[in-house]
Write an enzyme that holds these catalytic residues in place. Sequence first.
Site, mmCIF file in Angstrom:
data_model
loop_
_atom_site.group_PDB
_atom_site.id
_atom_site.type_symbol
_atom_site.label_atom_id
_atom_site.label_comp_id
_atom_site.label_asym_id
_atom_site.label_seq_id
_atom_site.Cartn_x
_atom_site.Cartn_y
_atom_site.Cartn_z
ATOM 1 N N LYS A 183 0.864 -1.181 0.000
ATOM 2 C CA LYS A 183 0.000 0.000 0.000
ATOM 3 C C LYS A 183 0.905 1.236 0.000
ATOM 4 C CE LYS A 183 -4.382 1.444 2.061
ATOM 5 N NZ LYS A 183 -5.218 1.442 0.860
ATOM 6 N N GLU A 219 -7.471 -5.777 -9.979
ATOM 7 C CA GLU A 219 -8.410 -5.214 -8.995
ATOM 8 C C GLU A 219 -9.104 -3.987 -9.520
ATOM 9 O OE1 GLU A 219 -6.613 -4.119 -5.244
ATOM 10 O OE2 GLU A 219 -4.702 -3.761 -6.212
HETATM 11 C C1 LIG Z 1 -5.530 -0.848 -4.225
HETATM 12 C C2 LIG Z 1 -6.462 -1.304 -3.158
HETATM 13 N N1 LIG Z 1 -6.980 -2.545 -3.232
HETATM 14 C C3 LIG Z 1 -7.812 -3.027 -2.295
HETATM 15 C C4 LIG Z 1 -8.181 -2.261 -1.204
HETATM 16 C C5 LIG Z 1 -9.084 -2.825 -0.159
HETATM 17 O O1 LIG Z 1 -8.346 -3.179 0.964
HETATM 18 P P1 LIG Z 1 -9.008 -3.224 2.407
HETATM 19 O O2 LIG Z 1 -10.127 -4.181 2.335
HETATM 20 O O3 LIG Z 1 -7.935 -3.691 3.301
HETATM 21 O O4 LIG Z 1 -9.478 -1.830 2.682
HETATM 22 C C6 LIG Z 1 -7.685 -0.966 -1.083
HETATM 23 C C7 LIG Z 1 -8.071 -0.126 0.063
HETATM 24 O O5 LIG Z 1 -7.472 -0.172 1.081
HETATM 25 C C8 LIG Z 1 -6.798 -0.472 -2.058
HETATM 26 O O6 LIG Z 1 -6.295 0.762 -1.966
#
Ligand SMILES: Cc1ncc(COP(=O)(O)O)c(C=O)c1O
Length: 338
Positions: A183, A219
């Site tokens: 992230k 995604e």
């Molecule tokens: C690129 C990305 N994918 C997926 C997610 C979903 O992750 P989470 O369920 O941990 O919020 C997020 C958000 O956090 C994201 O920024």
Amino acid sequence: MENINWKEFGFGYTKTDYNVRCHYRDGKWGELEVSSSDQINVHIASTGLHYGQQAFEGLKAFKGPDGKVRVFRIDENGKRLQSSSHGIMMAEMPLDLFREAVIKAIKLNERWIPPYESGASLYIRPVLFGNGAQVGVKASEEYTFVVFVMPVGPYFKEGFKPTDYVIYREYDRAAPQGTGIYKVGGNYAASLRGGSRAHAEGFSAVLFLDAKEKKYIDECGPANFFGIKDNTYVTPKSNTILPSITNKSLCQIAEDLGMNVERRPITVEELSDFSEAGACGTAAVISPIRKIVDADNNIEYKYGEEAGERSFKLYETLRGIQYGIVEDKHNWNTIIEF
Ligand SMILES: Cc1ncc(COP(=O)(O)O)c(C=O)c1O
């Protein structure tokens, strides 16, 4: 509190009372510090500013109908921040320290935690970056960590409504052996052009494909993808997507509800086999998909005007756990003691 109008919050920045900070210097983490300012000192030659040595997290706290405040899977966010830090060679924050900082930030801003009836929640944003002077391309020796919080409104103001997503092959958010699983800010910068075009063309987000072959689903902008086929929850297995904590939780809930779960590569063509599809993440839990437009091939994959029954059940169960209405069988919540 007093006169906060909970209805006015969307997903945006609001200055709250305090934030919590921690600095890493001389090979160790210092004490947690509290600040009421929303500005920080950044070195002009910091690696966070120049070389993208930066990672963040996003999680939420919820006030339930019983008045208790629960934070969802805090340790998972702590572990993911460690993984992001490892990936781009930043100092890793110990899990206990991460937990303590997050809980402290929530407690210090108690008056900003929205009441249950508002449907709003408290969004928590931890961020970590290299903040030591470094002009050569090299990992920093100093880091700054900050955690701040803000109330955010319910994602679905008009109900659990499906929206549209789009595939454009000309944008990638992450390289095959790159930083897609972390992230880190750079992935989001890379997604901005495609994302803003998608918004301008009336879509919620880009459905990114794998950067190497453009064959598999990666995604959905800032959320993971899932599809439902018969009684099976199918979600991509890919080393270029962020491991979503919501998705991991939905996989478990799907199993608990007697569904099958498959985590495997999903080809673009397979989109036509799903009866329901959704984007999942902390912001919305599930954002159901009405249709996916493959803009390069003029193909539309349609899932209906209303959210599917299974998506709705998964959504209701996860939200129910977060608000303390559905039994938290897997001990995902941390209850904050005030
Ligand atoms: C690129 C990305 N994918 C997926 C997610 C979903 O992750 P989470 O369920 O941990 O919020 C997020 C958000 O956090 C994201 O920024």
